[in-house]
Design a protein around this motif. Structure first.
Motif, PDB file in Angstrom:
ATOM      1  N   GLN A   3     -39.235 -22.817 -54.879  1.00 51.00           N
ATOM      2  CA  GLN A   3     -38.630 -21.575 -54.510  1.00 51.00           C
ATOM      3  C   GLN A   3     -38.227 -21.563 -53.080  1.00 51.00           C
ATOM      4  O   GLN A   3     -39.176 -21.857 -52.286  1.00 51.00           O
ATOM      5  CB  GLN A   3     -39.436 -20.430 -54.653  1.00 51.00           C
ATOM      6  N   GLN A   4     -37.049 -20.935 -52.729  1.00 48.35           N
ATOM      7  CA  GLN A   4     -36.641 -20.863 -51.375  1.00 48.35           C
ATOM      8  C   GLN A   4     -37.877 -19.925 -50.581  1.00 48.35           C
ATOM      9  O   GLN A   4     -38.389 -18.830 -51.263  1.00 48.35           O
ATOM     10  CB  GLN A   4     -35.500 -20.163 -51.140  1.00 48.35           C
ATOM     11  N   LYS A   5     -38.021 -20.086 -49.310  1.00 48.82           N
ATOM     12  CA  LYS A   5     -38.576 -19.340 -48.617  1.00 48.82           C
ATOM     13  C   LYS A   5     -37.783 -18.120 -47.915  1.00 48.82           C
ATOM     14  O   LYS A   5     -36.655 -18.212 -47.950  1.00 48.82           O
ATOM     15  CB  LYS A   5     -39.525 -20.149 -47.308  1.00 48.82           C
ATOM     16  N   ALA A   6     -38.499 -17.174 -47.557  1.00 49.49           N
ATOM     17  CA  ALA A   6     -37.687 -16.034 -46.956  1.00 49.49           C
ATOM     18  C   ALA A   6     -36.711 -16.353 -45.806  1.00 49.49           C
ATOM     19  O   ALA A   6     -35.804 -15.714 -45.511  1.00 49.49           O
ATOM     20  CB  ALA A   6     -38.718 -14.882 -46.451  1.00 49.49           C
ATOM     21  N   GLU A   7     -37.152 -17.387 -44.864  1.00 48.38           N
ATOM     22  CA  GLU A   7     -36.339 -17.680 -44.007  1.00 48.38           C
ATOM     23  C   GLU A   7     -35.278 -18.349 -44.041  1.00 48.38           C
ATOM     24  O   GLU A   7     -34.334 -19.033 -43.382  1.00 48.38           O
ATOM     25  CB  GLU A   7     -37.232 -18.370 -42.572  1.00 48.38           C
ATOM     26  N   CYS A   8     -35.286 -18.996 -45.233  1.00 50.78           N
ATOM     27  CA  CYS A   8     -34.223 -20.026 -45.802  1.00 50.78           C
ATOM     28  C   CYS A   8     -32.717 -19.263 -46.000  1.00 50.78           C
ATOM     29  O   CYS A   8     -32.874 -18.268 -46.335  1.00 50.78           O
ATOM     30  CB  CYS A   8     -34.489 -20.520 -47.292  1.00 50.78           C
ATOM     31  N   GLN A  10     -29.414 -18.183 -47.288  1.00 52.75           N
ATOM     32  CA  GLN A  10     -28.759 -18.247 -48.919  1.00 52.75           C
ATOM     33  C   GLN A  10     -28.062 -19.296 -49.436  1.00 52.75           C
ATOM     34  O   GLN A  10     -27.507 -19.936 -48.678  1.00 52.75           O
ATOM     35  CB  GLN A  10     -27.862 -16.727 -49.105  1.00 52.75           C
ATOM     36  N   ALA A  11     -28.089 -19.351 -50.796  1.00 50.72           N
ATOM     37  CA  ALA A  11     -27.294 -20.455 -51.400  1.00 50.72           C
ATOM     38  C   ALA A  11     -25.704 -20.561 -50.854  1.00 50.72           C
ATOM     39  O   ALA A  11     -25.283 -21.526 -50.743  1.00 50.72           O
ATOM     40  CB  ALA A  11     -27.211 -20.380 -52.789  1.00 50.72           C
ATOM     41  N   TYR A  17     -21.657 -24.435 -45.723  1.00 46.11           N
ATOM     42  CA  TYR A  17     -22.135 -25.640 -44.984  1.00 46.11           C
ATOM     43  C   TYR A  17     -21.718 -26.915 -45.364  1.00 46.11           C
ATOM     44  O   TYR A  17     -20.890 -27.732 -44.731  1.00 46.11           O
ATOM     45  CB  TYR A  17     -23.531 -25.667 -44.730  1.00 46.11           C
ATOM     46  N   LEU A  18     -21.752 -27.068 -46.667  1.00 46.58           N
ATOM     47  CA  LEU A  18     -21.228 -28.393 -47.301  1.00 46.58           C
ATOM     48  C   LEU A  18     -19.701 -28.408 -47.258  1.00 46.58           C
ATOM     49  O   LEU A  18     -19.176 -29.549 -47.139  1.00 46.58           O
ATOM     50  CB  LEU A  18     -21.909 -28.379 -48.839  1.00 46.58           C
ATOM     51  N   SER A  19     -19.250 -27.378 -47.671  1.00 43.54           N
ATOM     52  CA  SER A  19     -17.788 -27.362 -47.758  1.00 43.54           C
ATOM     53  C   SER A  19     -16.944 -27.210 -46.362  1.00 43.54           C
ATOM     54  O   SER A  19     -15.868 -27.426 -46.197  1.00 43.54           O
ATOM     55  CB  SER A  19     -17.362 -26.250 -48.542  1.00 43.54           C
ATOM     56  N   CYS A  40     -34.601 -26.729 -48.952  1.00 40.29           N
ATOM     57  CA  CYS A  40     -33.257 -26.580 -48.447  1.00 40.29           C
ATOM     58  C   CYS A  40     -32.451 -27.956 -48.486  1.00 40.29           C
ATOM     59  O   CYS A  40     -31.253 -28.108 -48.821  1.00 40.29           O
ATOM     60  CB  CYS A  40     -32.750 -26.054 -47.217  1.00 40.29           C
ATOM     61  N   GLY A  41     -33.322 -29.203 -48.055  1.00 35.43           N
ATOM     62  CA  GLY A  41     -32.634 -30.489 -48.246  1.00 35.43           C
ATOM     63  C   GLY A  41     -32.581 -30.929 -49.385  1.00 35.43           C
ATOM     64  O   GLY A  41     -31.342 -31.169 -49.653  1.00 35.43           O
ATOM     65  N   ASP A  42     -33.235 -30.403 -50.423  1.00 32.14           N
ATOM     66  CA  ASP A  42     -33.168 -30.814 -51.756  1.00 32.14           C
ATOM     67  C   ASP A  42     -32.036 -30.240 -52.319  1.00 32.14           C
ATOM     68  O   ASP A  42     -31.209 -30.524 -53.240  1.00 32.14           O
ATOM     69  CB  ASP A  42     -34.368 -30.441 -52.611  1.00 32.14           C
ATOM     70  N   THR A  43     -32.001 -28.732 -51.916  1.00 33.06           N
ATOM     71  CA  THR A  43     -30.801 -28.035 -52.342  1.00 33.06           C
ATOM     72  C   THR A  43     -29.457 -28.432 -51.887  1.00 33.06           C
ATOM     73  O   THR A  43     -28.615 -28.713 -52.742  1.00 33.06           O
ATOM     74  CB  THR A  43     -30.992 -26.703 -51.952  1.00 33.06           C
ATOM     75  N   ILE A  44     -29.377 -29.115 -50.705  1.00 31.17           N
ATOM     76  CA  ILE A  44     -28.171 -29.413 -50.346  1.00 31.17           C
ATOM     77  C   ILE A  44     -27.754 -30.942 -51.001  1.00 31.17           C
ATOM     78  O   ILE A  44     -26.698 -31.138 -51.325  1.00 31.17           O
ATOM     79  CB  ILE A  44     -28.183 -29.718 -48.579  1.00 31.17           C
TER      80      ILE A  44
END
Length: 83
Positions: A3-8, A10-11, A17-19, A40-44
Protein backbone atom coordinates in the motif's frame (compact mmCIF):
# COMPACT_ATOMS: atom_id res chain seq x y z
CA UNK A 1 0.08 -5.92 -2.71
CA UNK A 2 1.94 -3.08 -1.02
CA UNK A 3 0.00 0.00 0.00
CA UNK A 4 1.10 3.55 -0.69
CA UNK A 5 2.44 5.54 2.22
CA UNK A 6 0.85 8.86 3.18
CA UNK A 7 3.76 10.82 1.65
CA UNK A 8 3.49 9.02 -1.71
CA UNK A 9 2.11 10.98 -4.66
CA UNK A 10 -1.39 10.09 -5.83
CA UNK A 11 -1.66 7.69 -8.80
CA UNK A 12 -2.72 10.53 -11.13
CA UNK A 13 0.53 12.38 -10.31
CA UNK A 14 2.55 9.29 -11.21
CA UNK A 15 0.55 8.93 -14.43
CA UNK A 16 1.22 12.59 -15.26
CA UNK A 17 4.92 12.00 -14.61
CA UNK A 18 4.96 9.04 -17.01
CA UNK A 19 3.04 10.87 -19.71
CA UNK A 20 5.27 13.95 -19.45
CA UNK A 21 2.42 16.21 -18.39
CA UNK A 22 3.63 16.81 -14.82
CA UNK A 23 4.46 20.50 -14.31
CA UNK A 24 8.24 21.09 -14.58
CA UNK A 25 8.44 22.40 -11.00
CA UNK A 26 7.13 19.04 -9.67
CA UNK A 27 9.32 16.69 -11.73
CA UNK A 28 12.44 16.76 -9.55
CA UNK A 29 10.64 16.05 -6.28
CA UNK A 30 8.61 13.30 -7.95
CA UNK A 31 11.77 11.68 -9.35
CA UNK A 32 13.49 11.85 -5.94
CA UNK A 33 10.49 10.19 -4.31
CA UNK A 34 10.24 7.45 -6.96
CA UNK A 35 13.96 6.70 -6.60
CA UNK A 36 13.65 6.37 -2.81
CA UNK A 37 10.28 4.61 -2.57
CA UNK A 38 10.08 0.98 -3.72
CA UNK A 39 6.27 1.12 -3.74
CA UNK A 40 6.13 4.07 -6.14
CA UNK A 41 9.00 2.65 -8.19
CA UNK A 42 7.03 -0.57 -8.66
CA UNK A 43 3.89 1.45 -9.47
CA UNK A 44 5.73 3.45 -12.13
CA UNK A 45 7.15 0.29 -13.70
CA UNK A 46 3.70 -1.30 -13.67
CA UNK A 47 2.01 1.73 -15.22
CA UNK A 48 4.68 2.07 -17.88
CA UNK A 49 4.75 -1.60 -18.82
CA UNK A 50 1.03 -2.21 -18.81
CA UNK A 51 0.33 0.23 -21.64
CA UNK A 52 3.07 -1.29 -23.80
CA UNK A 53 1.99 -4.83 -22.94
CA UNK A 54 -1.63 -4.06 -23.78
CA UNK A 55 -0.69 -2.48 -27.10
CA UNK A 56 1.59 -5.38 -28.04
CA UNK A 57 -1.04 -7.95 -27.14
CA UNK A 58 -3.77 -6.20 -29.12
CA UNK A 59 -1.48 -5.66 -32.10
CA UNK A 60 -0.48 -9.31 -32.17
CA UNK A 61 -4.12 -10.41 -31.95
CA UNK A 62 -5.09 -8.17 -34.86
CA UNK A 63 -2.17 -9.33 -36.98
CA UNK A 64 -2.58 -13.03 -36.17
CA UNK A 65 -4.35 -15.34 -38.58
CA UNK A 66 -7.45 -17.06 -37.24
CA UNK A 67 -6.82 -20.57 -35.89
CA UNK A 68 -7.35 -23.38 -38.41
CA UNK A 69 -10.31 -24.71 -36.41
CA UNK A 70 -12.09 -21.34 -36.77
CA UNK A 71 -11.50 -21.34 -40.51
CA UNK A 72 -12.94 -24.84 -40.86
CA UNK A 73 -15.96 -23.88 -38.80
CA UNK A 74 -16.62 -20.83 -40.97
CA UNK A 75 -16.30 -22.89 -44.18
CA UNK A 76 -18.58 -25.63 -42.89
CA UNK A 77 -21.17 -23.13 -41.70
CA UNK A 78 -21.07 -21.25 -44.99
CA UNK A 79 -21.39 -24.46 -47.03
CA UNK A 80 -24.35 -25.66 -44.97
CA UNK A 81 -26.21 -22.39 -45.45
CA UNK A 82 -25.47 -22.07 -49.18
CA UNK A 83 -28.35 -22.77 -51.57
Amino acid sequence: MLQQKAECPQANILEDYLSGSLPPEDIESCERHIAACPICGDTIRGLGESADDTFNRLASEVMAEPPASSTKLLICTWNESSP
